[in-house]
Enzyme design. Sequence first.
Site, mmCIF file in Angstrom:
data_model
loop_
_atom_site.group_PDB
_atom_site.id
_atom_site.type_symbol
_atom_site.label_atom_id
_atom_site.label_comp_id
_atom_site.label_asym_id
_atom_site.label_seq_id
_atom_site.Cartn_x
_atom_site.Cartn_y
_atom_site.Cartn_z
ATOM 1 N N LEU A 117 54.791 23.325 -61.433
ATOM 2 C CA LEU A 117 54.575 23.609 -62.970
ATOM 3 C C LEU A 117 53.448 24.863 -63.146
ATOM 4 O O LEU A 117 52.235 24.480 -63.164
ATOM 5 C CB LEU A 117 54.095 22.453 -63.677
ATOM 6 C CG LEU A 117 54.341 22.307 -65.210
ATOM 7 C CD1 LEU A 117 54.336 20.892 -65.427
ATOM 8 C CD2 LEU A 117 53.220 23.024 -65.870
ATOM 9 N N GLU A 160 53.679 28.451 -65.111
ATOM 10 C CA GLU A 160 54.567 29.743 -65.651
ATOM 11 C C GLU A 160 54.203 31.110 -65.222
ATOM 12 O O GLU A 160 55.227 31.678 -64.882
ATOM 13 C CB GLU A 160 54.498 29.631 -67.327
ATOM 14 C CG GLU A 160 55.237 28.385 -67.869
ATOM 15 C CD GLU A 160 54.424 27.045 -67.679
ATOM 16 O OE1 GLU A 160 52.764 27.330 -67.502
ATOM 17 O OE2 GLU A 160 54.671 26.065 -67.958
ATOM 18 N N GLN A 162 60.118 27.033 -70.031
ATOM 19 C CA GLN A 162 60.568 25.692 -70.827
ATOM 20 C C GLN A 162 60.608 25.856 -72.450
ATOM 21 O O GLN A 162 61.463 25.396 -72.894
ATOM 22 C CB GLN A 162 59.842 24.604 -70.154
ATOM 23 C CG GLN A 162 60.432 23.100 -70.580
ATOM 24 C CD GLN A 162 60.112 22.131 -69.639
ATOM 25 O OE1 GLN A 162 58.914 21.666 -70.044
ATOM 26 N NE2 GLN A 162 60.706 21.731 -68.709
ATOM 27 N N ILE A 197 54.805 30.472 -72.468
ATOM 28 C CA ILE A 197 55.157 31.450 -72.057
ATOM 29 C C ILE A 197 54.037 32.602 -71.596
ATOM 30 O O ILE A 197 54.266 33.642 -70.842
ATOM 31 C CB ILE A 197 56.292 32.469 -72.945
ATOM 32 C CG1 ILE A 197 57.117 33.396 -71.929
ATOM 33 C CG2 ILE A 197 55.616 33.042 -74.016
ATOM 34 C CD1 ILE A 197 58.338 33.654 -72.850
ATOM 35 N N HIS A 251 55.533 24.352 -79.892
ATOM 36 C CA HIS A 251 56.985 24.348 -79.353
ATOM 37 C C HIS A 251 58.017 25.053 -80.629
ATOM 38 O O HIS A 251 59.099 24.892 -80.316
ATOM 39 C CB HIS A 251 57.550 22.806 -79.210
ATOM 40 C CG HIS A 251 57.086 22.185 -77.860
ATOM 41 N ND1 HIS A 251 55.686 21.924 -77.944
ATOM 42 C CD2 HIS A 251 57.630 21.744 -76.860
ATOM 43 C CE1 HIS A 251 55.710 21.346 -76.880
ATOM 44 N NE2 HIS A 251 56.621 21.165 -76.125
#
Lengths: 337, 362
Positions: free
Chosen positions: A70, A72, A94, A99, A141
């Site tokens: 995990l 990025e 994800q 990002i 999100h």
Amino acid sequence: MRFSTATPMVAIMVEMTLIDAVTTALAWELDHDPRVVVLGEDVGVNGGVFRATAGLQARFGADRVQDTPLAEGMIAGVAIGMAAQGMIPVPEIQFMGFIYPTVDQLISHAGRLRNRTRGRMSCPMVLRAPFGGGIHAPEHHSESTEALFAHMPGIRVVIPSSPARAYGLLLAAIRDPDPVVFLEPKRIYRLNKQNVEDNGKALPLDVCYTLRQGSDITIVTWGAMTFETLKAADQLAKSNISCEVIDLATISPIDYETILESVEKTGRLVIVHEAARSCGVGAEVAAIVAEKGLYDLKAPIRRVTGYDVVMPLFRREMDYMPSVSKIADAVRETLED
Amino acid sequence: METIADFEIQYSQFLDPAGKPSADIPELARDTGKLIDMYRHMVQTRVFDTKAINLQRTGKLGTYASCLGHEATHVGLAAAMQKDDVLAPSYREYGAMLYRGVRMSEILLYWGGDERGSDFEGPKHDFPFCVPIATQCLHAAGAAMAFQLRGEARCAVSVNGDGGTSEGAFYEAMNIAGARKLPVVFAVVNNKWAISVPIELQTASKTLAQKAVAAGIPGIQVDGNDVIAVRHWVERALARARNGEGPTLVEAVTYRLSDHTTADDASRYRKKAEVEAAWKLEPLIRLRQYLADIGAWNEKKEKALLQEVAANVDAEVQRYLNMPKQPIEAMFDYMYRDLPEFLEEQRDHAIQYGDSDGGHHG
């Protein structure tokens, strides 16, 4: 999700959602190009948190569809290393909210590698990420920050807005010899189904897609906002207002010709995007029309966008975003100018 | 309470600063040819580096990051690698790059403001200079993933400094490399200074090698001024990696005898006495002494070598200086494989103004 079990030469039409189209395109490329590797958090056994990679590890093995640790920035960095050494990695981030650790790798390396080595090395990779609001997701999100990536030289930014375009544009992105950030509007992942022929045929990058012909006004939009915009266009049609709706599709580089030709015809332009207004991609579209199509304009350009605020948590997210009525009103106002 | 994890970090040196063996000399160093080969490359690197600084001082080169003092680390790690392996250097590893076949004129072109400096004639698959600190560790890990996937017996080697071990990318690269048993070696050049920040302010870690422990991979500290130690341990690490046993961190302890770059003045933050003490440990003297002691080197050979490398450097400097600028459009022509339409207009614009403002087309 269904995979074609037919012989390769017989392309079959499959009714699929946008996310099915993503999976189908990934499967096609994994099947036809041994250099393609899918990697990311939870993309393997779990098939991705949105199920975009469902079934791919079982079908192609854990070497081709890899669960990663995990981190990025790491995912982007190792993808660049793989791409420079002859693979075609398709990393998944994800959510767009996670990002940002990739930004250093994208701007410092992915977008520069070909240039700074005078073509000795290149970076064929596709960094996929779901983005955008409207699904009542937790904090971080729901944002739309495509403009950050559009500002990076050497990086293509592509956003599909239908199952057919998701399939065709993702194939094109994977086959493109340069790095692509492929942003998937998650709100419309499962909004509708379309018959898509799983025939491995890519759609062109770097061009807009005209979703609806019209004569009174041009509306340029992309991603999930194509749906709001088309609904607004339907509504306006009842008042005899004819909207031409253009899906930008490739956010960078922008196909200005299609937009300018449309504005030459209609004389009016409204730009719709979910992202915050200031320095958004809409500003670039408006600037180019001001530079090259000003005398075609009968009215000032209007933008219908997210506000320049932190995206509200989901109780108020729809008030942040452009809506059918905001778009329709902007069109009417532009026609009254 | 019980101890459930414990670690030890080994330190290795074969040649002491006076050139006397301080441990049993390993097999590779019994091959005098190998030692002389490395010595030649170290001298070549030193002479090149000195010349590059002169070029900068006389306005013929842009800002340049000297590698003075790093010669043993650079040459040792490159000599341990195989041709098909991939190097992911930072921006200072000239000794390693030259050993692997990058041209001096290419390094000069890079620091002379010309992208062709990263279009290596030699090691086509090596990564170019990497300026954003430690980001190249991930490229090495990614390259190793490609080799592993294709079943190739190749390894990647990344090189970063002591400051780079504070970066997330460094840990992230070691972490995935450990989890995947990737064929990669992380070389850390601990030259004690990250521009003006000394190692004591960089970390509380007693060694940088122990940063491997959290990633579950072996770490070793070697005397980075002892080319035998560097080569031996990097060779061991590469053999291990090639054998599918995974990555290793090799910390080479050396000293940045120069300023950070020609734009820096280390006397502002570093004590003269410390630098003078570090000069007593530098890498060339000890290897030369050792070679002399075993009867493999003498004044005459030294003189001939210096003449030879000076001539090599001069020829490469001339090649660099004679290289015309790239055409203006080169800034556009390598952005994408196929130039997107929107860039054609900007390309034409740049060409037009370059000409009218007295720019050169090469």
